[in-house]
Design a protein around this motif. Structure first.
Motif, PDB file in Angstrom:
ATOM      1  N   SER A 262      -5.533  30.047  82.328  1.00  0.00           N
ATOM      2  CA  SER A 262      -6.776  29.622  81.683  1.00  0.00           C
ATOM      3  C   SER A 262      -8.017  30.120  82.412  1.00  0.00           C
ATOM      4  O   SER A 262      -9.117  30.105  81.846  1.00  0.00           O
ATOM      5  N   GLU A 290      -0.174  31.869  78.386  1.00  0.00           N
ATOM      6  CA  GLU A 290      -0.038  30.524  77.826  1.00  0.00           C
ATOM      7  C   GLU A 290       0.476  29.564  78.895  1.00  0.00           C
ATOM      8  O   GLU A 290       1.215  29.988  79.788  1.00  0.00           O
ATOM      9  N   ARG A 292      -3.149  27.899  77.323  1.00  0.00           N
ATOM     10  CA  ARG A 292      -4.575  28.028  77.578  1.00  0.00           C
ATOM     11  C   ARG A 292      -5.349  27.353  76.457  1.00  0.00           C
ATOM     12  O   ARG A 292      -4.903  27.312  75.297  1.00  0.00           O
ATOM     13  N   ASP A 293      -6.525  26.828  76.804  1.00  0.00           N
ATOM     14  CA  ASP A 293      -7.409  26.192  75.839  1.00  0.00           C
ATOM     15  C   ASP A 293      -8.586  27.087  75.480  1.00  0.00           C
ATOM     16  O   ASP A 293      -9.183  26.935  74.418  1.00  0.00           O
ATOM     17  N   THR A 294      -8.927  27.992  76.388  1.00  0.00           N
ATOM     18  CA  THR A 294     -10.066  28.875  76.146  1.00  0.00           C
ATOM     19  C   THR A 294      -9.577  30.191  75.550  1.00  0.00           C
ATOM     20  O   THR A 294      -8.449  30.624  75.809  1.00  0.00           O
ATOM     21  N   VAL A 410     -11.741  25.591  82.027  1.00  0.00           N
ATOM     22  CA  VAL A 410     -10.753  24.938  81.160  1.00  0.00           C
ATOM     23  C   VAL A 410     -11.446  24.078  80.107  1.00  0.00           C
ATOM     24  O   VAL A 410     -11.215  24.229  78.905  1.00  0.00           O
ATOM     25  N   THR A 411     -12.298  23.165  80.547  1.00  0.00           N
ATOM     26  CA  THR A 411     -12.962  22.258  79.609  1.00  0.00           C
ATOM     27  C   THR A 411     -14.274  22.811  79.080  1.00  0.00           C
ATOM     28  O   THR A 411     -14.810  22.288  78.110  1.00  0.00           O
ATOM     29  N   ALA A 451      -9.289  18.005  83.787  1.00  0.00           N
ATOM     30  CA  ALA A 451      -8.166  18.925  83.604  1.00  0.00           C
ATOM     31  C   ALA A 451      -7.277  18.995  84.840  1.00  0.00           C
ATOM     32  O   ALA A 451      -6.179  19.555  84.786  1.00  0.00           O
ATOM     33  N   TRP A 485     -15.645  31.439  68.539  1.00  0.00           N
ATOM     34  CA  TRP A 485     -15.791  30.535  69.689  1.00  0.00           C
ATOM     35  C   TRP A 485     -17.178  30.632  70.337  1.00  0.00           C
ATOM     36  O   TRP A 485     -17.332  30.531  71.547  1.00  0.00           O
TER      37      TRP A 485
END
Length: 489
Positions: A262, A290, A292-294, A410-411, A451, A485
């Motif tokens: 990530s 993987e 990953r959130d972004t 991450v966030t 996270a 995004w």
């Protein structure tokens, strides 16, 4: 263009090469001399500083297209008085001294007086990035009880280069036989029309120096965090890409760089634009990146300048330096319809068709280079943003700051640098803040506590009502692919 006499006079004055030696210099070596000198000049060296310096030189070179014409000459006589195995041909004086890639890297060291060792590398398309990995290993200092390196153990720094020159139609003809070249003369990387690659020529080079001083930290273009090289081994065919080997190469480089999937925001792919290679590479990239959130911003320089073969890995590395230093992912050209064979369903990847802002003031990027010989190379780099709206302050006065904030990869929320705690309204109002969070030993602090999955040796408990206060009048947003995004709606 300069005449032969002007070239001899130029080389004699600029490089100190005798007229006899000029006659043995190939086009490849001339470019290495000129651009290699420019590289060292940009690194801050003067000509007199280089003579006797322990600087190593690593060159990715697969030879020149002009080999067939330079190594032999056709005789006018109907019969050859000195027959050779090739028929009515005779070897010329350039065969070993000038054209041969054996001495290409050594030519620069010879002219500049460098004594740090010279290595010429030929692993096909991954040659120049393999050279970077070799340089990193040679310059790495032994730690703890590790035995000292016997390879260039007194080397101060290194220059890594890659070169590819298109000087004749012969190689084009040879590559047309197995249908490796694109009929339209372009690299349609990641596109449904991908059918082969377009050859490109050029030179690329980087200067590498191991250092941990503050001065070098402020002057560096980027930091080379991890490198790795492996081989496909026994696979389907010699030239067929091996997805599992590519995954292993990427994973080990990230492990050396001590980064998680990530944290990688940009992926510079090998991406030649072939029907077989692109899906295998994207599948291998997904297998490592993987979960990953972004979004992973995926790009390839070959759609812009073609496949520079031996220099391809170096061009990708230079592009990564540019992208992380500007916090922008550069676009892919000729990408109209995504190749349906790319395994990207449910995978947050973005194949750029225009410049995309990473929204971070520091970035990790990785470059992959896979040779058709089966040798794979990978490098991961990091840098603060040095230009544009995301530019980070190169020398902030931290003594006057109550808090230092950064964005969590991450966030994507703001966190406090020394503790990793998310920034809330009440947290932001604190004056003279002192770190009051201590995570497990060796735990990272560059990701948010929301996270972070590890433990804490000490953490201040929340004050009564703090969470409720921070949740008042809050709004919920959604971020998705429909806007690339880029907007929270």
């Amino acid at each position: 263009m300069m005449t032969d006499e002007e070239i001899i006079n130029f080389d004699n004055v600029f490089f100190g090469i005798s007229p006899q030696e000029v006659m043995t210099i190939s086009p490849n070596q001339r470019m290495i001399l000129e651009d290699g000198y420019n590289l060292l000049h940009k690194a801050g060296f003067k000509r007199q500083d280089l003579n006797g310096r322990q600087t190593a030189a690593f060159l990715g070179d697969t030879g020149t297209d002009w080999d067939f014409a330079a190594q032999i000459k056709v005789l006018d006589q109907p019969t050859n008085p000195r027959p050779v195995p090739f028929g009515n041909l005779e070897a010329c004086h350039w065969t070993y001294a000038g054209i041969s890639k054996i001495v290409s890297a050594g030519r620069l060291s010879h002219v500049m007086g460098l004594k740090g060792g010279t290595t010429n590398i030929d692993t096909a398309c991954s040659a120049s990035l393999v050279g970077v990995t070799t340089a990193v290993q040679a310059l790495r200092k032994a730690s703890g009880g590790q035995i000292k390196s016997v390879v260039n153990n007194r080397g101060l720094d290194a220059i890594c280069m890659g070169i590819n020159m298109l000087l004749s139609p012969m190689t084009f003809i040879g590559l047309c036989g197995p249908s490796m070249l694109a009929a339209k003369g372009r690299c349609f990387t990641f596109d449904v029309s991908a059918e082969g690659y377009a050859r490109g020529d050029g030179f690329g080079g980087v200067y590498i120096k191991p250092s941990d001083t503050e001065e070098d930290y402020l002057k560096q273009l980027c930091c080379l965090m991890g490198t790795y090289v492996n081989q496909d081994g026994r696979s389907a065919t010699l030239t067929a890409p091996n997805g599992m080997a590519q995954q292993g190469c990427i994973r080990e480089s990230m492990r050396e760089a001590m980064v998680t999937a990530s944290q990688i925001t940009i992926a510079e792919c090998h991406g030649t634009g072939t029907a077989l290679g692109d899906p295998i590479e994207v599948g291998a990239l997904r297998g490592v990146m993987e979960p990953r959130d972004t979004p992973l911003l995926t790009t390839s320089a070959k759609s812009n300048i073609g496949h520079t073969e031996a220099c391809a890995g170096m061009i990708g590395l230079i592009k990564c330096v540019s992208m992380v230093a500007s916090s922008q992912a550069h676009p892919n050209c000729h990408l109209k319809n995504l190749n349906p064979h790319l395994d990207v369903d449910g995978f947050p990847s973005n194949f750029d068709t225009e410049v995309i802002d990473t929204r971070l003031n520091s970035n990790y990027a990785g470059v992959s280079s896979f040779g058709f010989s089966g040798t794979n190379a990978r490098a991961d780099v990091w840098s603060q943003c040095k230009s544009g709206p995301r530019k980070a302050n190169t020398k902030p006065d931290l003594a006057q700051a109550d808090q230092v904030h950064m964005r969590c990869p991450v966030t994507l929320g703001m966190i406090e640098v020394s503790t990793g705690e998310p920034i809330t309204k009440s947290f932001r109002k604190k004056k003279g803040y002192k770190a009051d969070v201590l995570r497990d030993e060796w735990a990272p602090y560059d990701i948010s506590s929301q996270a972070y999955t590890g433990g804490y040796r000490y953490r201040r408990s929340s004050e009564p009502g703090e969470e409720l206060e921070d949740l008042e009048d809050s709004e919920i947003y959604i971020l998705g692919s429909w806007s690339g995004w880029t907007r929270m709606e």
